[in-house]
Motif scaffolding. Structure first.
Motif, short mmCIF file in Angstrom:
data_model
loop_
_atom_site.label_atom_id
_atom_site.label_comp_id
_atom_site.label_asym_id
_atom_site.label_seq_id
_atom_site.Cartn_x
_atom_site.Cartn_y
_atom_site.Cartn_z
N THR A 314 0.86 -1.23 0.33
CA THR A 314 0.12 -0.18 -0.03
C THR A 314 0.84 1.06 -0.04
O THR A 314 2.23 0.76 -0.11
CB THR A 314 -1.07 0.36 1.19
N GLU A 315 -0.01 2.19 0.14
CA GLU A 315 1.12 3.86 -0.48
C GLU A 315 1.72 3.58 1.14
O GLU A 315 2.71 4.94 1.62
CB GLU A 315 -0.61 4.65 -0.44
N GLU A 316 1.09 3.69 2.04
CA GLU A 316 1.81 3.85 3.57
C GLU A 316 2.71 3.11 3.70
O GLU A 316 3.48 3.13 4.61
CB GLU A 316 0.47 3.61 4.62
N GLN A 317 2.62 1.39 3.05
CA GLN A 317 3.82 0.95 3.51
C GLN A 317 4.98 1.17 2.34
O GLN A 317 6.64 0.60 3.24
CB GLN A 317 3.64 -1.33 2.74
N VAL A 318 4.59 1.74 1.37
CA VAL A 318 5.87 2.13 0.37
C VAL A 318 6.31 3.79 1.39
O VAL A 318 8.11 3.42 1.75
CB VAL A 318 5.70 2.28 -1.03
N ALA A 319 6.02 4.49 2.00
CA ALA A 319 5.82 5.29 2.67
C ALA A 319 7.08 4.86 3.72
O ALA A 319 8.17 5.42 4.22
CB ALA A 319 4.69 6.24 3.29
N GLU A 320 6.81 3.50 4.99
CA GLU A 320 7.54 3.39 5.54
C GLU A 320 8.04 2.42 5.48
O GLU A 320 9.19 2.52 5.84
CB GLU A 320 6.79 1.90 6.27
N LEU A 321 8.72 1.94 4.14
CA LEU A 321 9.47 0.70 3.65
C LEU A 321 11.07 2.36 3.51
O LEU A 321 12.30 2.03 3.80
CB LEU A 321 8.99 0.28 2.76
N ALA A 322 10.65 3.30 2.88
CA ALA A 322 11.71 3.76 2.56
C ALA A 322 12.10 4.79 3.92
O ALA A 322 13.10 5.25 4.05
CB ALA A 322 10.92 5.17 1.34
N GLU A 323 11.17 5.00 4.96
CA GLU A 323 11.40 5.71 6.04
C GLU A 323 11.98 4.41 6.63
O GLU A 323 13.33 4.69 7.36
CB GLU A 323 10.22 6.32 6.62
N LEU A 324 12.15 3.50 6.62
CA LEU A 324 12.92 2.01 8.18
C LEU A 324 13.86 2.09 6.60
O LEU A 324 15.29 1.38 8.16
CB LEU A 324 11.86 1.20 8.04
N ARG A 325 14.10 1.85 5.33
CA ARG A 325 15.43 1.43 5.33
C ARG A 325 16.54 1.64 6.13
O ARG A 325 17.60 1.96 5.88
CB ARG A 325 15.10 1.46 3.72
#
Length: 391
Positions: A314-325
């Motif tokens: 989802t869009e939220e998960q993509v944003a979360e992934l970009a933040e956590l990487r």
């Protein structure tokens, strides 16, 4: 010079120089021995007074012991007063130095009042004197430590029959300094009456046992701390030794003023404790921050692995992934540095074992052994802490 005389005949100039220097050296040695005897006598008197006063409190003092106590008390009190005077002067100098730093910062910003200018002029000499004493003590400590390291190398060569004449003279000159430094260090670590005290914690700054609360993070952060901050690790070790002593005495139950009721700290210990406390607090805060970052990084890495294993984010998960990487990558790099730290020290331990098993080491191998031993000892210490669940 006398060491050279033992190796063979001196030249005419050297004999004249030796004849001139010998009386001064003998006089200095006699004065040194007399001072040492007086110090030992006062130290023994203080220890004996402490024993006798314990017996007196329990009502077990004989008539002879009462007379002995009455005779020894003035000596013990004299030693205690000198210790308190020295400690008071040191504390006053430190307070003056701290205050001067504040006032000079105000002066740079042109915010100094007339009263503060007068205070600064009055305190500066005390602060300079304290700073000079601190630098002298630090220089003596470094010189003694260097002498111990060099003596270790030379004795290793001497044990293998590979010592040159110049090195024998150097060893004879350095051994007294190394022994004096070692005795002072051991005396500072032991302190009076440290046996049988509890091991509940450090008491000074709460440095003890923080690693245990970190659980799995402790091992990772510990390696990183050693890689990036050896000075902090060494400070922690000295704080542990000064606070606890070699027999596990803790400061939390004994108090700063006295060790297990056996009497106050020596002046050197008070000075060292005052100097190490801020470093210990700083080290403890850094350790807690590192542990928190390690846990956060590990959680980020786990979450990144979960998200990367999903399809159709989802869009939220993509944003979360970009933040956590970035956090996960930073954690991975830290983990790799920890592994490298252990690998280097494990290799050092293996090489030390090889060199210690050889006979007739060359001078290069002796130097290599002296260089690798600290790393090998660090690795052994880390292994022991891991086995005991404290690392």
């Amino acid at each position: 010079m006398e060491a050279l005389a033992e190796q063979g005949p001196l030249t005419g100039e050297q004999e004249v120089e030796l004849a001139e220097l010998r009386p001064k050296a003998q006089q200095k040695q006699k004065k040194k021995e007399a001072n040492a005897k007086r110090h030992q006598a006062r130290k023994a008197a203080a220890a004996r007074v402490a024993e006798l006063e314990v017996l007196k409190e329990q009502g077990l003092l004989t008539v002879e012991q009462e007379a002995e106590l009455a005779e020894l008390q003035p000596k013990a009190e004299q030693k205690q007063k000198k210790r308190e005077r020295d400690a008071g002067r040191y504390r006053a100098g430190k307070v003056a130095a701290d205050r001067v730093a504040v006032l000079e910062a105000l002066k740079e910003r042109e915010q100094l009042t007339v009263e503060q200018e007068a205070e600064l002029a009055e305190l500066r000499p005390k602060a300079h004197q304290w700073q000079k004493r601190k630098e002298r003590d630090a220089a003596r400590f470094r010189a003694g430590k260097a002498a111990v390291a060099r003596v270790s190398v030379l004795e290793e060569l001497a044990g293998r029959g590979r010592l040159m004449v110049e090195q024998e003279a150097e060893l004879a000159e350095l051994q007294p300094k190394a022994e004096q430094w070692q005795k002072k260090k051991e005396g500072t670590l032991r302190g009076p009456g440290r046996k049988g005290c509890c091991r509940s914690g450090f008491g000074v700054g709460g440095v003890g046992g923080a690693g245990a609360a970190d659980g799995g993070a402790g091992g990772g952060v510990g390696g990183a701390s050693t890689e990036g901050g050896a000075a902090e690790a060494e400070t922690e070790g000295r704080q542990r030794e000064v606070s606890q002593g070699k027999n596990g005495c803790c400061r939390s139950c004994c108090g700063v003023g006295g060790v297990g009721g056996a009497g106050p700290l020596a002046v050197e210990q008070e000075v060292e404790l005052a100097e190490l406390r801020p470093k210990a607090h700083q080290w403890q805060k850094r350790k807690e921050r590192d542990a928190a970052r390690f846990r956060a990084g590990k959680a980020a890495a786990v979450r990144v692995a979960e998200l990367e294993g999903l399809e159709g984010l989802t869009e939220e998960q993509v944003a979360e992934l970009a933040e956590l990487r970035p956090k996960a990558q930073q954690w991975q790099k830290q983990k790799e540095r920890d592994v490298e730290w252990h690998r280097v020290r494990k290799a050092a331990a293996v090489r030390v074992a090889e060199l210690e098993g050889l006979e007739g080491l060359t001078e290069e191998q002796v130097a290599e052994l002296a260089e690798l031993r600290p790393k090998a000892q660090q690795w052994q210490k880390r292994r022991k802490e891991t086995w005991n669940g404290t690392g």
